[in-house]
Every structure is written in C-alpha cells, then in structure tokens.
Enzyme design. Structure first.
Site, PDB file in Angstrom:
ATOM      1  CD  GLU A   1      -1.737  -2.408   1.385  1.00  0.00           C
ATOM      2  OE1 GLU A   1      -2.534  -3.323   1.085  1.00  0.00           O
ATOM      3  OE2 GLU A   1      -0.621  -2.612   1.920  1.00  0.00           O
TER       4      GLU A   1
ATOM      5  CG  HIS B   1     -11.648  -7.754   5.341  1.00  0.00           C
ATOM      6  ND1 HIS B   1     -10.927  -8.620   6.126  1.00  0.00           N
ATOM      7  CD2 HIS B   1     -11.000  -7.695   4.157  1.00  0.00           C
ATOM      8  CE1 HIS B   1      -9.893  -9.094   5.434  1.00  0.00           C
ATOM      9  NE2 HIS B   1      -9.920  -8.538   4.237  1.00  0.00           N
TER      10      HIS B   1
END
Length: 393
Positions: free
Chosen positions: A156, A226
């Site tokens: 990321e 998540h």
C-alpha cells in the site's frame, strides 16, 4: 455470515453459519445483555440469513438534469465514472492490487482491455514500462506496462508513493487500496507526502491529480480487518480531501469531482452498498461539488448529520421520530468529511442556541467484532435512543 435485523416486536436475530450448524440470537425478556444462542431449525432457509441488514437503502428520485440514465448499483456507477475519466483524460491511469482483472469488487472490470495504450503526459508520450520498471514490478508487468489499468504489488505505501510520483509528472493517478482497513501502511505517504507536497514546494510542484479509492465500512461479516471506517484518521490533515458517498448517483458524481479536483483526494466507497444500492444513474459524466453537504430532509426540532451508509440509518430514525414522538428532524448528508461544509451544518451560529448538548452516536472503543457486529454498529435504535435523550434533556 452475520447480520442483524430488528422486528416490530423487538426481536433481534443473528444467525451464524458454523461447523456446529446454524444458530440464531434470541433476545431475552431482560434485554440485550442476556441474549443467548439457540440452534435454528433444520428447515430454515439458509439464503434468508443474507437478507437482513442494519439499514434500508433509500434511493433518491431520478434526476434527468444530466441526460439519459441507466439502472446501476454502486460498483457499476464507480466503473462508469472511471470509464468516463479514462475516455476524457489521456493522462489518466488506474492501478492497485488486482484491478487489471476488475478488482475484488469488480469496480474496474473491462477497463484494462478497453484502454490499452500509452499515457500522454505534458505533451509527451511516456511509456509506463519505464515508470513501472523504476518500482521493480518485474518482467511480466513491464510487458503489460502500456496498459492504463494495471496491477501493482501488494504494497500500500508503494501504491500511494507511486501515485504521488506519477501525479507530479502530470498524470491523473487513480490508486486503489483493496480495503480501507489496509490504508494504514500508506498513512505516511498520504499525510506527510501527498498532503504536504504543494506546501513544501511553495506550489512549484503538486500531486493534486491523485485520487485514492478504497472500499469502506462494515458488511455484516468483515470482522477486524474488513469492516473499519478510518476517515477520522485523515479528518485532521490539511492538504487532502476525504469524500464518502451514500448512493450510486452520489458516488459517480463525487468520484468524478475527486478525480478532477486539484488536491489529493481519498474516496471511501461503502462496500455494503456495492450491490445493495441501485438507482438510475446518468451515463454521461457529471460532477457533484465537493465540500458541500446536502440537506436531504428539512426539519425544525433536531438536526442529524451522517455520511455514507449511516445516512440511510438516520433517514429511518427521522421517520420514526416524526411518527412516534412528533419530532421534526433535519437530515444532512455531509458527503465531504474534510474540508467539511460548516455553513450548512452550523448555520446561523446554531451552537449559541442549542437546547441540548450534541450527541455523537458511533461504535464502541474496541476492535471491530465479528459475531457481535450488530451490537457494535450505530444502528437506528441507538440513534433513536440518543434522539429521545436529547429531546428530554
């Protein structure tokens, strides 16, 4: 799969599929604190477990202002916005984990094959293989480097760092972080590099053409990694904009505005709405202004402010308040978290005239739970309870 529903009789049900069979939560007479598990009957339809949620999506009336419309869910409206951007802007590129085949939520499906070619930057043709090679993607990626929609390593901070670099060269960089929960490795790149790039150079250079997309929020079974909503971490950082839509129509217009804005933007997409939210969305590109909240419902007694999925929760609470208490509620969708619309939310110096303290309804100060998600999220009953306390203050 875990989800919650509230019936008119106050029964909470949470069915969890596991090795021991199907279970359901039942609320005891003593209240939520004494809930217990009971096995569900073998004849219950397994598919029904996936139909319950903590909100009901409320579509907006169809707008003909921007021409012909088409029925789209939220992920299709995102795809439409990205398609429009790639068609209009020859410098635009999309990159992230798995985006070449469409991404885990299918938001970029079909775009790689549709837009194969070189990227035009500063009136020169710069081939992406050279740029990609600098990051060390490897031979297989260099062979596909001319694509304008391409995969990246699972890194990321590298995705955002690469986005900053290519934005500085003049490209329109659209980066995808596969889940908002995994944006934290890129935190330094966002708040210390992207947000400060223009300031530190005295506006000689900037990466304002960078947009970072990320699926956001809970879905009923995402658990710790998540389900998170990390916008608060970025809400205090000058130099970036943070936007969260509530619907397909809003998503396309706001995403196009983020992509065309001259400041780095983070665009969080409520993933529970990807398929659950369906509206008529214009096919052609259109823009919804950033930093402008929308008053969805006028009201005279209370003001409720939310963004993303939670907007649909408070719309239902507003209806409950009117029906059960005779309380008229104003409902505001903030849309842009930073810079937020102070004038709409705090009009006429409202803080000097409040009749009760502001109430903030949110999740608990714990990691996001799995099977206890229905008790963690700020559902309509928590919001309604906060409203009643304010009315009775």
């Amino acid at each position: 799969m875990a989800a919650a529903a509230v019936t008119a009789g106050g029964l909470w049900r949470l069915r969890v599929a596991g090795a021991g069979g199907h279970w359901r939560w039942l609320r005891s007479a003593a209240g939520r604190a004494r809930d217990f598990l009971q096995p569900a009957s073998a004849g219950e339809d397994v598919a029904q477990r996936r139909e319950v949620a903590h909100f009901t999506f409320q579509p907006d009336p169809e707008s003909r202002e921007y021409g012909q419309t088409q029925k789209m869910n939220l992920f299709q409206s995102i795809t439409s916005a990205l398609d429009n951007s790639l068609a209009k802007d020859p410098t635009a590129v999309i990159f992230g984990e798995d985006v070449a085949f469409g991404g885990v939520f299918r938001c970029t499906v079909g775009l790689r094959d549709k837009y194969v070619g070189t990227v035009e930057i500063s009136a020169q043709l710069i081939h992406l293989p050279e740029l990609i090679d600098c990051w060390g993607f490897g031979e297989s990626c260099r062979n596909r480097g001319k694509d304008r929609v391409f995969n990246t390593p699972l890194c990321e901070q590298g995705i955002v760092g690469f986005g900053i670099g290519i934005a500085v060269t003049g490209a329109t960089a659209i980066a995808e972080i596969q889940f908002a929960d995994y944006i934290f490795p890129a935190f330094d790149q966002i708040v210390n590099e992207a947000a400060k790039y223009r300031y530190r150079s005295g506006d000689l250079f900037n990466c304002g053409s960078l947009t970072i997309r990320a699926p956001w929020g809970c879905v009923g079974h995402g658990a710790l990694y998540h389900s998170q909503s990390p916008e608060a971490f970025f809400a205090h950082c000058p130099g970036i904009k943070v936007v969260i839509p509530r619907s397909p129509f809003q998503a396309k217009g706001l995403l196009l505005s983020c992509i065309e804005d001259k400041n780095p933007c983070i665009f969080f997409e409520p993933k529970i709405l990807y398929r659950a939210a369906v509206e008529q969305v214009p096919i052609e590109p259109y823009n919804i202004p950033l930093s402008q909240a929308e008053v969805i419902q006028e009201g005279s007694d209370m003001t409720m402010v939310a963004w993303g999925t939670q907007v649909h929760v408070i719309r239902e609470v507003a209806s409950m308040a009117q029906e059960k208490l005779g309380v008229s509620c104003e409902v505001i969708d903030l849309r842009t978290i930073i810079p937020w619309d102070v004038d709409t939310v705090c009009k006429e110096e409202c803080f000097l005239n409040l009749e009760a303290p502001i109430s903030r309804v949110c999740g608990y100060d714990t990691p996001f739970p799995h099977i206890f998600e229905p008790f963690y999220i700020p559902d309509k009953w928590k919001c309604y309870d906060a409203l009643r306390k304010m009315i009775n203050y």
